[in-house]
Motif scaffolding. Structure first.
Motif, mmCIF file in Angstrom:
data_model
loop_
_atom_site.group_PDB
_atom_site.id
_atom_site.type_symbol
_atom_site.label_atom_id
_atom_site.label_comp_id
_atom_site.label_asym_id
_atom_site.label_seq_id
_atom_site.Cartn_x
_atom_site.Cartn_y
_atom_site.Cartn_z
ATOM 1 N N SER A 1 0.816 -1.217 0.000
ATOM 2 C CA SER A 1 0.000 0.000 0.000
ATOM 3 C C SER A 1 0.852 1.270 0.000
ATOM 4 O O SER A 1 0.376 2.340 0.368
ATOM 5 C CB SER A 1 -0.965 -0.006 1.187
ATOM 6 N N GLU A 2 2.089 1.149 -0.421
ATOM 7 C CA GLU A 2 2.926 2.339 -0.667
ATOM 8 C C GLU A 2 3.684 2.081 -1.954
ATOM 9 O O GLU A 2 4.567 1.216 -2.004
ATOM 10 C CB GLU A 2 3.893 2.568 0.508
ATOM 11 N N ARG A 3 3.280 2.809 -3.005
ATOM 12 C CA ARG A 3 3.780 2.504 -4.353
ATOM 13 C C ARG A 3 5.307 2.490 -4.437
ATOM 14 O O ARG A 3 5.916 1.546 -4.969
ATOM 15 C CB ARG A 3 3.207 3.526 -5.358
ATOM 16 N N HIS B 1 0.884 7.712 -3.685
ATOM 17 C CA HIS B 1 0.253 6.403 -3.931
ATOM 18 C C HIS B 1 -1.179 6.625 -4.409
ATOM 19 O O HIS B 1 -2.008 7.149 -3.664
ATOM 20 C CB HIS B 1 0.253 5.562 -2.652
ATOM 21 N N GLU C 1 5.067 -1.642 -12.595
ATOM 22 C CA GLU C 1 4.529 -1.739 -11.237
ATOM 23 C C GLU C 1 3.984 -3.136 -10.954
ATOM 24 O O GLU C 1 3.865 -3.972 -11.847
ATOM 25 C CB GLU C 1 3.436 -0.684 -10.980
#
Ligand SMILES: Nc1ncnc2c1ncn2[C@@H]1O[C@H](COP(=O)(O)OP(=O)(O)OP(=O)(O)O)[C@@H](O)[C@H]1O
Ligand SMILES: [Mg+2]
Length: 528
Positions: free
Chosen positions: A237-239, A302, A416
């Motif tokens: 949950s943190e790009r 994010h 990603e």
């Protein structure tokens, strides 16, 4: 290389997809992915299935939905689903299939789906699955009639993060209450609180303006198992943090085996500005802002669905955006803007792999924000290697995807990765949701079995509570309307300090627990 199916789509709002999936389910029940080990239709079978449906096309709009909706009003009967764990069950009908006990109304609970439909389950023999997802998908239908631990029904509760009130206690576990956005119950009717035995997270834990990591912490705090794991959910949950782990994979296996795009990271706007000044005044060649590095893609903080991603064509735009970042209060990354032919998405749900190419129709450089053409690809060894590497992160990702862009010259760059909130794309989303449900059942069965065994061991080795502690625990349990499992409460109870004078009580209680557990497991492991 690009295969068959061509269709317009966007990963966001894919209304109508669900209906198609429903029709497929009704017409081809034999193609339902089977569980444990989770399903996967073979790639060849998938291809044939897609070829069959390739004449279908649909238009789509961008939307926030990570998985496409399926109209619950058209829900197919789940009787076609089989029970992977209980021999000969054939997937009965909720409480009705729970042996002779199901006939007693007092033993039947009703869990109301987010669509207001009530689903029966045996209150005395059920485990509660909390599904966190947007309301476009009614997950309860995928678990109707399914059982774990031989004869336990699955009570499905579904909500979005915003509607969840949670209290976690290291001894008593986690209590969840579902609320609507205006404070009333989410379904507008009865109050509902329960102790989840397992959680499936499909909604983004974080997005541009939302951050639900506090709830993930709550599940971890209370020891509630989740899919993906709480560890994985938190780390995904943190790009930039996730990207840093992709970079570690690359340095371990090499650029050729994991072609991650080169990226710059700036903790805050001052860092971006500093690079620009340094470049001008000292003529120091900084890769981030050298003229020939434009155009570049700047990605801020994010966020999903293309939000916070900006194409920057030259130093002036770079400066403007750097200034705008000052009010965003977050980090940014920059990377070369690849002159891309299409995106390639590789996804993994347990042992079930798929790859798609997505080509923008509108010409937007972000292929996921407007109309796009989708083509399913063969699952190559290279794709498998990328996704398998990602799936090993953070102790293992049960559900994940890798996103890449392919340059017009053929070179591919990984840009990603996503976890269990990965968007489902293509015309086989229904199949993907079934695979997710089967995987969830399998993991939930395993987690509940482990909890039961642990409880049994503790019941044997530990001593009872004092009167006061027992009272506290009873009060805590009374607050919970859902099924409180003996093993979950025992698990907490057994952590308490023993009182010698109550040794005999403890042994009795332990014996009872053992007797219950022997009964429960007799159907799984044979007579014990
Ligand atoms: N470096 C790049 N070069 C060319 N195109 C890119 C690049 N980075 C992203 N894109 C395009 O922009 C789209 C969105 O980018 P990205 O996937 O990084 O963010 P997102 O869509 O907001 O995240 P999520 O997929 O989690 O919703 C990609 O699907 C791709 O088409
Ligand atoms: Mg993306």
């Amino acid at each position: 290389m690009l295969g068959y199916i061509r269709r317009r789509f966007s990963s966001g709002d894919v209304q109508g997809e669900g209906e198609e999936g429903e029709q497929q389910q009704q017409q081809q029940p034999s193609q339902t992915p089977q569980p444990t080990p989770p399903p996967p239709p073979q790639p060849q079978q998938q291809q044939q299935q897609h070829q069959k449906t390739s004449a279908t096309s649909f238009f789509s709009r961008r939307g926030p939905s990570p998985s496409a909706p399926t109209s619950p009003s058209k829900s197919a009967s789940s009787s076609a689903l089989t029970n992977p764990f209980a021999s000969g069950s054939g997937g009965g009908g909720g409480a009705g299939s729970s042996g002779g006990s199901a006939g007693f109304a007092s033993q039947i609970g009703l869990s109301r789906s987010i669509f207001g439909k009530a689903h029966a389950y045996n209150k005395d023999r059920c485990k509660t699955l909390l599904v966190i997802d947007e309301p476009h998908t009614d997950w309860s239908k995928y678990f109707r009639g399914r059982k774990i631990l031989t004869d336990y029904d699955i009570r499905v509760e579904q909500a979005v993060f915003a509607d969840i009130r949670l209290t976690a206690n290291t001894r008593f576990g986690c209590t969840v209450e579902l609320m609507g956005s205006e404070g009333q119950q989410a379904d507008g009717k009865s109050a509902r609180s329960f102790k989840p035995d397992f959680v499936l997270v499909r909604q983004h834990v974080r997005d541009a303006d939302k951050d639900w990591r506090r709830l993930i912490i709550g599940f971890m705090h209370a020891g509630v198992p989740t899919i993906n794991s709480a560890m994985a959910l938190f780390n995904c949950s943190e790009r930039a943090w996730l990207f840093a782990h992709l970079a570690q994979i690359q340095s371990r296996v090499g650029d050729d085996n994991f072609p991650l795009i080169e990226q710059n990271y700036f903790p805050c706007y001052q860092d971006l500005e500093f690079k620009l000044r340094a470049n001008r005044s000292t003529n120091f060649l900084d890769v981030t802002v050298a003229q020939d590095n434009f155009p570049m893609a700047m990605k801020i903080g994010h966020a999903h669905s293309g939000l916070g991603k900006i194409k920057i064509s030259g130093p002036d735009e770079y400066r403007d955006v750097s200034g705008a970042l000052a009010v965003a209060g977050t980090y940014a990354t920059t990377e070369a803007l690849v002159d891309a032919k299409f995106d390639i998405h590789v996804q993994k749900i347990g042992a079930y792999y798929k790859a798609y190419a997505r080509r923008s129709i509108s010409g937007n450089w972000k292929a996921n924000v407007s109309s796009a053409m989708l083509e399913q690809l063969n699952m190559t060894d290279k794709f498998r290697q990328w996704i398998d590497e990602v799936a090993r992160l953070f102790g293992g990702l049960d559900i994940c995807s890798v996103e890449t862009v392919q340059h017009k010259n053929g070179r591919v760059f990984i840009i990603e990765a996503n976890g269990s909130d990965m968007p489902l794309i293509g015309d086989s989303q229904e199949e993907d949701r079934r695979a997710i449900a089967e995987l969830t059942l399998s993991r939930m069965h395993h987690a509940c079995s482990e909890a039961a065994v642990l409880a049994a061991q503790r019941a044997k080795s530990q001593q009872p509570l004092g009167d006061q502690q027992q009272q506290q625990q009873q009060q805590q349990q009374q607050k919970v309307n859902g099924a409180s499992t003996p093993e979950s409460s025992d698990r907490r109870r057994q952590q308490q300090q023993p009182r010698p004078q109550q040794m005999q009580n403890s042994l009795d209680e332990g014996d009872d627990t053992m007797r219950n557990l022997r009964k429960t497991f007799a159907g799984i492991f044979g007579d014990m």
